[in-house]
Scaffold this active site. Structure first.
Site, PDB file in Angstrom:
ATOM      1  CD  GLU A  30      29.563  19.225  75.013  1.00 25.43           C
ATOM      2  OE1 GLU A  30      29.168  19.954  74.086  1.00 25.43           O
ATOM      3  OE2 GLU A  30      30.761  19.066  75.329  1.00 25.43           O
ATOM      4  CE  LYS A 164      36.292  20.619  71.478  1.00 23.62           C
ATOM      5  NZ  LYS A 164      35.815  21.088  72.795  1.00 23.62           N
TER       6      LYS A 164
END
Length: 310
Positions: A30, A164
């Site tokens: 990414e 996360k």
């Protein structure tokens, strides 16, 4: 009157084009970690380092971004440098990616957008840091990352160090289960907690090596199952921040965000910045370590996929 089909402006770097021609393994990366994850020049140094980790492990890196309306699969070093210094770069997900391309814009790809681009380019493996998920308080805000729905429909294996840790991880796992996404932890039974190697959550599935993960990817495709698989790769133990140490720090950052009325897309960057400050930079050091670790595993999975028939 007939017209030619619309041609998507897909641009391959010389390195990726050569790998496609030769059948070499490729790993997608990414670009939001470059544009939104850390300041220049550290972002450029880390991007180069992660790409080199993939090369050293026997695969070819393909950092993905939209630049002036072209969807780039792989960036050369000048493009990587320019992106690392660019201002006001859009953060692209499934909803806004096409508009950015159509309007000639420049944008960095999130997990969801990178999966879409990788699939368009025939790349089966994508290494990142951590996926998005269900935010705390989502029962009121409905704030759920598009990453989860993308995993349910786009056939790419995503390597991450879990979700996360600032998210509601139990709810994130529930959504992934509902969507039929395999969540496979590498080498341990507990689901990793991003900056921390383990958590008190049981991983839904476990496999212990890249060959088995590649075979699971191929098996899903052979069964006609939609979507990809999430490979949860724990951060190396000597580079983690223990979960017990992080828990009160994350709670403090969340409390501050609530008190200041931070909401929507602003929540994640606020929390990550506060955790960086409260850990005196250790969270960023751990983040870099886990991304590099995921890149190396991604290269191994991609290399195994090359040797498996489609």
């Amino acid at each position: 009157m007939t017209t030619a089909p619309y041609a998507l402006p897909l641009t391959f770097s010389a390195e990726v084009a050569k790998a496609r021609e030769s059948g070499a393994p490729i790993v997608a990366l990414e670009s939001t970690i470059i544009t939104h994850g850390m300041p220049y020049p550290q972002n450029l140094e880390v991007a180069r380092q992660v790409e080199q980790d993939i090369r050293d492990a026997g695969a070819v890196p393909a950092t993905i971004a939209v630049i002036r309306g072209a969807l780039h699969i792989g960036l050369d070093d000048d493009q990587l440098s320019d992106l690392a210094q660019a201002k006001n770069v859009a953060k692209l997900s499934r909803a806004d990616m096409a508009v950015c391309i159509a309007s000639g814009g420049t944008g960095a790809t999130t997990v969801a957008a990178t999966m879409i681009a990788a699939n368009l380019a025939g790349i089966e493996v994508f290494a990142t840091g951590g996926i998005g998920g269900v935010h705390k308080g989502a029962e009121d805000s409905f704030d759920i990352s598009a990453d989860l729905m993308e995993l349910a429909q786009t056939p790419v294996t995503v390597i991450a160090a879990g979700a996360k840790a600032i998210l509601d991880v139990p709810k994130t796992l529930e959504v992934l289960e509902t969507q039929g996404v395999p969540v496979i932890t590498v080498g341990q039974d507990s689901f990793p907690a991003f900056w921390s190697a383990g958590s008190d959550l049981q991983s839904p599935l476990r496999l212990d090596d890249a060959a088995a993960l590649a075979k699971a990817h191929r098996t899903r495709a052979a069964m006609g199952l939609p979507g990809g698989q999430l490979v949860a790769n724990p951060i190396p133990a000597d580079e983690e921040i223990p979960a017990a140490e992080l828990a009160p720090i994350i709670a403090q950052a969340q409390s501050e965000a609530d008190a200041q009325g931070v909401s929507g897309k602003h929540v994640t960057p606020f929390l990550l910045q506060r955790i960086f400050e409260l850990t005196e930079g250790r969270s960023l050091v751990a983040n870099i370590a886990l991304v590099r670790n995921n890149a190396r595993l991604g290269a191994q999975i991609a290399a195994n996929l090359v040797n498996l028939p489609r």
